[in-house]
Design an enzyme around this catalytic site. Structure first.
Site, PDB file in Angstrom:
ATOM      1  N   ASP A  44       0.119 -34.384 -42.730  1.00 43.96           N
ATOM      2  CA  ASP A  44       0.319 -35.675 -43.412  1.00 43.96           C
ATOM      3  C   ASP A  44       0.041 -35.535 -44.909  1.00 43.96           C
ATOM      4  O   ASP A  44       0.828 -35.982 -45.749  1.00 43.96           O
ATOM      5  CB  ASP A  44      -0.601 -36.759 -42.822  1.00 43.96           C
TER       6      ASP A  44
ATOM      7  N   GLY B 234       6.931 -44.201 -48.998  1.00 46.72           N
ATOM      8  CA  GLY B 234       6.350 -43.289 -48.006  1.00 46.72           C
ATOM      9  C   GLY B 234       7.354 -42.519 -47.166  1.00 46.72           C
ATOM     10  O   GLY B 234       6.961 -41.714 -46.318  1.00 46.72           O
TER      11      GLY B 234
ATOM     12  N   GLY C 142      -8.422 -44.612 -44.498  1.00 49.88           N
ATOM     13  CA  GLY C 142      -8.076 -44.430 -43.084  1.00 49.88           C
ATOM     14  C   GLY C 142      -7.428 -43.066 -42.883  1.00 49.88           C
ATOM     15  O   GLY C 142      -7.622 -42.144 -43.693  1.00 49.88           O
TER      16      GLY C 142
ATOM     17  N   LYS D 228      -5.608 -37.915 -32.663  1.00 47.11           N
ATOM     18  CA  LYS D 228      -5.696 -37.022 -33.828  1.00 47.11           C
ATOM     19  C   LYS D 228      -7.094 -36.446 -34.083  1.00 47.11           C
ATOM     20  O   LYS D 228      -7.219 -35.358 -34.637  1.00 47.11           O
ATOM     21  CB  LYS D 228      -5.244 -37.771 -35.089  1.00 47.11           C
TER      22      LYS D 228
END
Ligand code: NAD
Length: 291
Positions: A111, A261, A137, A75
């Site tokens: 995200d 989530g 993170g 990523k």
């Protein structure tokens, strides 16, 4: 229609790079959506480590893929290999979705977009709100940066004293000094429980963006006591296995709206799907088929 019957000379390929990759839900999510909408695309996962990434991106360009997802550990490494980055990707320093726009590879971070879309689907308007965010993170950074882009008023980031604390500090510097807009970011150590309690009390939304609550930390929560929560507080967790983490159980016990989530995961995929195909992912169908 079977996949075999559907694939022909015009089928467009969407890729995914990561290692390990076998556990990824993305191939199933995207392929069932292509089938459901009758779109001539196919999504394939490729086991790619950082050493191979440059060659793989060159190959994807040569084959004219319409786009691809990027997961760990690629990523961050992908950034210099792309032609353009959105603000969300640039400020987060991470890309999870690439769109091939007539030969130009554009990096996105869906995200954070997925997390806020999930809140929106739960009728939550974040503009002008204050968020307490646990973690710094990959997931937390995407959420912090997107929070500033979405018009959140203030974000208080807590991280324990580990290798991610610098990143928490860095995220606040980016939000306060590099990004446009009025969002104010604060950074604190998670060990400072008194400040954590005060910041939660002053927030509209509490977000756990750490792995605490899922295996091997299932049954644990970073908030020690339900009395720290109040019914008006929205409590969300990036974890979706289990569906109800200890934090969300505590939140429901005091009457808070509690959001897991799963929505973030589905909507990050839906945002990528829309970029590649120009169509909305059939999210309800995917949810019913997969979960
Ligand atoms: P990461 O390794 O990049 O970051 C981990 C973060 O958790 C760091 O801030 C670290 O300090 C913190 N942390 C770890 N153990 C801790 C502990 N015991 N106490 C306090 N803090 C602790 O991981 P990531 O990729 O950001 O993933 C974090 C979580 O988010 C995972 O559970 C992952 O499954 C989930 N996630 C969900 C989605 C989604 O779509 N719902 C997307 C990405 C990640």
């Amino acid at each position: 229609m079977t996949d075999q019957g559907r694939i022909d000379g015009r089928t467009k390929l969407i890729g995914l790079t990561a290692t390990p990759i076998g556990h990824s839900l993305s191939p199933a999510m995207h392929n069932m959506s292509f089938r459901e909408l009758g779109l001539n695309y196919v999504y394939m996962a490729f086991e790619v480590d950082n050493k191979q990434l440059e060659d793989v991106v060159t190959g994807f360009r040569a084959l004219n893929l319409r786009g691809f997802n990027v997961s760990m550990p690629n990523k961050t490494k992908i950034l210099p290999l792309l032609d353009e980055l959105t603000d969300g990707a640039r400020f987060a320093g991470a890309v999870n979705t690439v769109l091939n726009d007539n030969g130009k590879l554009i990096g996105y971070n869906t995200d954070g977009i997925g997390y806020f879309r999930s809140l929106k689907e739960n009728h939550i308007d974040v503009k002008g709100k204050k968020i307490t965010l646990l973690g710094a993170g990959g997931a937390a950074t995407a959420i912090a940066i997107q929070a500033a882009l979405e018009g959140v008023k203030e974000i208080s980031i807590f991280n324990r004293d580990d290798e991610y604390f610098n990143r928490a500090e860095n995220n606040t510097v980016i939000i306060n000094e590099k990004m446009e807009g009025d969002c104010i970011a604060n950074v604190y150590r998670l060990e400072d429980k008194e400040t954590l309690k005060e910041e939660i009390a002053a927030s509209d939304i509490l977000t756990n963006a750490t792995g605490v609550g899922m295996k091997p930390l299932e049954g644990q929560a970073l908030v020690p006591d339900p009395s720290w929560l109040r019914p008006e507080l929205i409590v969300s967790d990036v974890v979706y296995i289990p569906r109800k983490t200890k934090l969300l159980e505590m939140a429901e016990s005091v009457g808070c709206q509690a959001i897991n989530g799963l929505g973030m995961m589905l909507w990050q995929g839906a945002a990528a799907f829309e970029l590649w195909t120009g169509q909305e992912m059939p999210v309800e169908y995917v949810k019913n088929q997969m979960f």
